[in-house]
Scaffold this active site. Structure first.
Site, PDB file in Angstrom:
ATOM      1  N   GLU A  86     -11.425  -4.337  -3.161  1.00 32.85           N
ATOM      2  CA  GLU A  86     -10.383  -3.398  -3.566  1.00 32.85           C
ATOM      3  C   GLU A  86     -10.123  -3.507  -5.068  1.00 32.85           C
ATOM      4  O   GLU A  86      -9.329  -4.325  -5.514  1.00 32.85           O
ATOM      5  CB  GLU A  86      -9.090  -3.693  -2.801  1.00 32.85           C
ATOM      6  N   HIS A 124       0.804  -1.229   0.000  1.00 33.89           N
ATOM      7  CA  HIS A 124       0.000   0.000   0.000  1.00 33.89           C
ATOM      8  C   HIS A 124       0.839   1.282   0.000  1.00 33.89           C
ATOM      9  O   HIS A 124       0.532   2.248   0.703  1.00 33.89           O
ATOM     10  CB  HIS A 124      -0.985   0.000   1.158  1.00 33.89           C
ATOM     11  N   HIS A 130      -9.457   1.346   0.340  1.00 33.31           N
ATOM     12  CA  HIS A 130      -9.379   0.206   1.264  1.00 33.31           C
ATOM     13  C   HIS A 130     -10.425   0.345   2.382  1.00 33.31           C
ATOM     14  O   HIS A 130     -10.094   0.439   3.565  1.00 33.31           O
ATOM     15  CB  HIS A 130      -7.975   0.112   1.859  1.00 33.31           C
TER      16      HIS A 130
END
Length: 363
Positions: free
Chosen positions: A329, A118, A194
């Site tokens: 996602e 991420h 997210h």
């Protein structure tokens, strides 16, 4: 102890804000921005361009917030579960935190064992975004946020202008529109939202009884580190990953390992033409009657069932245990920077990345 932790969180948030303000040469404030259309409301913060809440009624008219998260912005500073942010510049995982672009090796901050997840240590999710526009009500409530991802941020080349707009485009419809422009150097770009969903309400227990349908007949095979190390894409038919027909999330979950933990952390290849808006997922909570339908234009979607939540403090004094929420996602292929067989995520200067999601809620 709780008061000390909150004060520490506030101090860290102030340090982050000060650093961002110095870097940008402009004043940045952290706030919460509400969008409302009747009894449908959404809250967003510019700390991580984060979706904080989505409130709408159930079949009996009872309102509930269906997004897991925290009560205050300060509590998100040390959030290790990524409750609701936009993540980037490269979302999901990058193997060994390295890749080669135009013959040069780039190294990212590794924050997931030997890998990067991420965006790295701070990435987009711990950055303060600039509020470009906020319209709280009316026909098209929306908020647009902007972030300049600077050259060598988390080890990545070039400057990127990133935008995200949250918009209530119709009754009980939330659009999330992301884009990024490479300004001066070639660079990988792959954003995702997210957010954790529980259609019974964020503190309503687990989501194992939710029915889920995915418009995906294939998946990328992931290894124990949740990386597509083999580069293989295989059919979901005959596996516990098959949600082509509506199926309870918990029906086969005990047969699935998301890395080394029981639960879904699987990457699906969305059916249909890449780049076109198309259905990705439908989910429904039978007890409340609430349902969610997701459309997007990205090639893949990661289904994550909150496998690592463990007595995690949430909003309103609620405690989130394993499987308390699920994430949908949408994004590009995982670790595409290290897999030439996957569609490229490289932007050249002047090129623009577009990522659109539309959530349609019903009850």
């Amino acid at each position: 102890m709780a008061r000390r932790e909150v004060l520490l969180g506030l101090a860290l948030l102030c340090l982050l804000a000060a650093s961002a303000q110095l870097a940008a040469g402009a004043r940045k404030m952290v706030g919460v921005y509400e969008l409302r259309k009747g009894d449908f409301s959404v809250k967003v913060t510019n700390f991580g361009a984060r979706l904080m809440s989505v409130v709408f009624p159930d079949s009996k008219g009872n309102l509930a917030d269906v997004v897991l998260g925290k009560d205050t912005i300060a509590e998100y500073v040390d959030d290790e579960f990524y409750f609701g942010p936009i993540t980037g510049r490269i979302a999901q995982r990058v193997a060994r935190g390295r890749f080669v672009l135009d013959g040069k090796v780039y190294h990212m901050y590794r924050n997931d064992g030997n890998n990067t997840i991420h965006g790295g240590g701070r990435g987009f999710s711990k950055s303060i975004w600039t509020v470009k526009e906020h319209v709280a009500g009316g026909d098209s409530p929306h908020v647009t946020l902007y972030y300049r991802s600077f050259d060598r941020e988390e080890g990545l080349p070039g400057n990127v202008d990133a935008y995200v707009t949250y918009r209530l485009s119709a009754p009980y419809t939330l659009g999330v529109h992301m884009n990024g422009t490479a300004l001066d150097r070639a660079t990988p770009v792959n954003f995702l939202l997210h957010s954790y969903w529980n259609l019974g309400g964020h503190g309503a227990g687990d989501v194992l009884g939710h029915t889920l349908r995915l418009f995906a007949s294939r998946h990328a095979v992931l290894d124990e580190e949740l990386l597509p190390s083999s580069g293989r894409v295989e059919p979901v038919a005959g596996t516990p990953l098959d949600f082509r027909a509506p199926t309870a999330i918990g029906a086969r979950i005990r047969r699935v390992l998301g890395g080394r933990v029981v639960g879904y952390d699987a990457n699906y290849i969305v059916d249909g033409a890449e780049g076109a808006m198309r259905p990705v997922a439908r989910a429904r909570d039978g007890a409340s009657g609430r349902a969610l339908e997701l459309w997007a234009n990205q090639p893949t979607m990661q289904l994550y069932t909150g496998n690592n939540l463990n007595h995690t403090r949430g909003k309103g004094g609620r405690v989130y245990e394993r499987y308390a929420g699920f994430c949908l996602e949408t994004m590009g292929y995982v670790d595409a920077v290290n897999h030439p067989e996957f569609p490229s995520q490289i932007l050249r200067p002047g090129q623009v990345y577009h990522h659109d999601m539309v959530f349609k809620f019903s009850f």
